[in-house]
Design a protein around this motif. Structure first.
Motif, mmCIF file in Angstrom:
data_model
loop_
_atom_site.group_PDB
_atom_site.id
_atom_site.type_symbol
_atom_site.label_atom_id
_atom_site.label_comp_id
_atom_site.label_asym_id
_atom_site.label_seq_id
_atom_site.Cartn_x
_atom_site.Cartn_y
_atom_site.Cartn_z
ATOM 1 N N ARG A 125 0.819 -1.219 0.000
ATOM 2 C CA ARG A 125 0.000 0.000 0.000
ATOM 3 C C ARG A 125 0.854 1.271 0.000
ATOM 4 N NH1 ARG A 125 -5.452 1.154 3.071
ATOM 5 N NH2 ARG A 125 -5.619 3.350 2.621
ATOM 6 N N ALA A 126 1.802 1.368 0.907
ATOM 7 C CA ALA A 126 2.638 2.575 0.994
ATOM 8 C C ALA A 126 3.454 2.754 -0.283
ATOM 9 C CB ALA A 126 3.552 2.507 2.211
ATOM 10 N N THR A 127 3.964 1.669 -0.814
ATOM 11 C CA THR A 127 4.768 1.743 -2.032
ATOM 12 C C THR A 127 3.916 2.210 -3.202
ATOM 13 O OG1 THR A 127 6.211 -0.020 -1.244
ATOM 14 C CG2 THR A 127 6.227 0.417 -3.610
ATOM 15 N N ILE A 128 2.734 1.644 -3.335
ATOM 16 C CA ILE A 128 1.888 1.994 -4.474
ATOM 17 C C ILE A 128 1.386 3.431 -4.346
ATOM 18 C CG2 ILE A 128 -0.462 1.294 -3.842
ATOM 19 C CD1 ILE A 128 1.383 0.327 -7.020
ATOM 20 N N GLN A 129 1.129 3.901 -3.129
ATOM 21 C CA GLN A 129 0.741 5.295 -2.939
ATOM 22 C C GLN A 129 1.845 6.218 -3.440
ATOM 23 O OE1 GLN A 129 -0.938 4.777 1.350
ATOM 24 N NE2 GLN A 129 -1.289 6.896 0.751
ATOM 25 N N SER A 130 3.056 5.891 -3.064
ATOM 26 C CA SER A 130 4.209 6.687 -3.487
ATOM 27 C C SER A 130 4.363 6.653 -5.006
ATOM 28 C CB SER A 130 5.465 6.155 -2.801
ATOM 29 O OG SER A 130 6.598 6.841 -3.229
ATOM 30 N N CYS A 131 4.191 5.477 -5.592
ATOM 31 C CA CYS A 131 4.311 5.335 -7.050
ATOM 32 C C CYS A 131 3.241 6.144 -7.778
ATOM 33 C CB CYS A 131 4.192 3.869 -7.448
ATOM 34 S SG CYS A 131 5.589 2.853 -6.953
ATOM 35 N N MET A 132 2.020 6.048 -7.298
ATOM 36 C CA MET A 132 0.927 6.776 -7.940
ATOM 37 C C MET A 132 1.144 8.281 -7.856
ATOM 38 S SD MET A 132 -2.384 4.546 -6.796
ATOM 39 C CE MET A 132 -3.565 5.590 -7.668
ATOM 40 N N THR A 133 1.554 8.748 -6.693
ATOM 41 C CA THR A 133 1.799 10.171 -6.509
ATOM 42 C C THR A 133 2.894 10.654 -7.452
ATOM 43 O OG1 THR A 133 1.111 10.030 -4.196
ATOM 44 C CG2 THR A 133 2.441 11.940 -4.824
ATOM 45 N N ALA A 134 3.997 9.912 -7.499
ATOM 46 C CA ALA A 134 5.108 10.287 -8.382
ATOM 47 C C ALA A 134 4.674 10.258 -9.845
ATOM 48 C CB ALA A 134 6.297 9.357 -8.157
ATOM 49 N N PHE A 135 3.935 9.228 -10.223
ATOM 50 C CA PHE A 135 3.481 9.095 -11.604
ATOM 51 C C PHE A 135 2.591 10.273 -11.993
ATOM 52 C CE2 PHE A 135 0.359 7.690 -14.734
ATOM 53 C CZ PHE A 135 1.191 7.256 -15.756
#
Length: 156
Positions: A125-135
């Protein structure tokens, strides 16, 4: 002292280092401490004391040397995750017919991928949140601004 004795002492020390409770050499006291009642008590050998000293050495090394490398490794993993997230979204969009603006398609695909990962891999969850935000900040922020902000984008 024979090599066999050293081997046994090493085993006892490492067992106490990892605090294996099933090991009879390291018994927990009621007050939460550890006391040694193993062989060799008469000669001053105390695997608990040695294990504690070794743990201090390891902790110092960890803080001084390992943690900076772990932070770099975590950043590299995070960067790689962001890149892979972007590749996956691009791949998802490439397989679809363009019924909407390409930016909206990217947004839709990134949201769908994020929801899927959130549901199926909660530990990410934390990783994907970070990825989505960066993307989104990298690839879609300009488009979102051109649309008049998030309020306008979500109305499309």
């Amino acid at each position: 002292m024979s090599p066999r004795d050293i081997e046994q002492q090493t085993f006892d020390i490492i067992s106490c280092f990892f605090e294996e409770e099933q090991n009879p050499v390291c018994n927990r006291r009621v007050d939460g401490g550890i006391e040694s009642d193993g062989p060799g008590d008469d000669d001053g050998f105390d695997p608990v004391v040695i294990a504690d000293k070794l743990r201090e050495l390891g902790d110092d090394f960890d803080v001084t040397f390992i943690q900076p490398h772990i932070r770099k490794l975590q950043q590299a993993v995070a960067d790689k995750a962001v890149e892979e997230f972007a590749r996956t979204v691009d791949s998802l969009c490439a397989t679809q017919r363009a019924e909407v603006a390409p930016e909206m398609q990217l947004l839709r695909a990134s949201m769908a991928l994020g929801l899927y990962v959130k549901k199926t891999c909660p530990d990410l969850r934390a990783t994907i949140q970070s990825c989505m935000t960066a993307f989104i900040n990298t690839r879609l922020a300009g488009w979102i601004t051109q649309q008049g902000g998030w309020d306008q984008v979500t109305m499309v």
